[in-house]
Design an enzyme around this catalytic site. Sequence first.
Site, PDB file in Angstrom:
ATOM      1  N   ASP A  98       0.381   3.664   2.144  1.00  0.00           N
ATOM      2  CA  ASP A  98       0.272   4.227   3.475  1.00  0.00           C
ATOM      3  C   ASP A  98      -0.584   5.484   3.413  1.00  0.00           C
ATOM      4  OD1 ASP A  98       1.173   3.671   6.190  1.00  0.00           O
ATOM      5  OD2 ASP A  98       2.324   5.517   6.040  1.00  0.00           O
ATOM      6  N   ASP A 121       0.854  -1.191   0.000  1.00  0.00           N
ATOM      7  CA  ASP A 121       0.000   0.000   0.000  1.00  0.00           C
ATOM      8  C   ASP A 121       0.889   1.239   0.000  1.00  0.00           C
ATOM      9  OD1 ASP A 121       0.009   1.215   3.034  1.00  0.00           O
ATOM     10  OD2 ASP A 121       0.339  -0.959   3.009  1.00  0.00           O
TER      11      ASP A 121
END
Length: 145
Positions: free
Chosen positions: A67, A65
């Site tokens: 973040d 991801d």
Amino acid sequence: MLAAGGQSTLGATYIAMEGPQFSTRAESLLYRQWGAQVIGMTAIPEAKLAREAELPYALIGMVTDYDCWRESEAHVEVSEIIAQMAANGALARATVKAFVQGLPPVRDPSPLDTVLDYALITAPEARDPALLAKLDAVAGRVLKS
């Protein structure tokens, strides 16, 4: 490091955090202020331990991801990370299989093979025999001398 699209990126800074846990938004923003481009829960402890054991080490690091760094997008959900981890797992297994198939039958000597020759500073007579016994599997080559 490979960026999105498989393009090589040099000079990125990696922050290793203790896992398994996710950073808070504040922690992630702090890491970014420190100049980090990647946050992860692996690499550093394993790389250091492998070096101390004079073992060749390679890392396959895969993004799960972005973040909190993409502020224009929705927050990352755990279900999205788990799905990405499953996809990454399939790619990692295929990568390891291809890597192993490409290994030579015999590995050429490497400077890594003797990295501990000058790394120990404790005098042999001051070394604890019980601790030496525990370390034999990873450092026996240099501890017996």
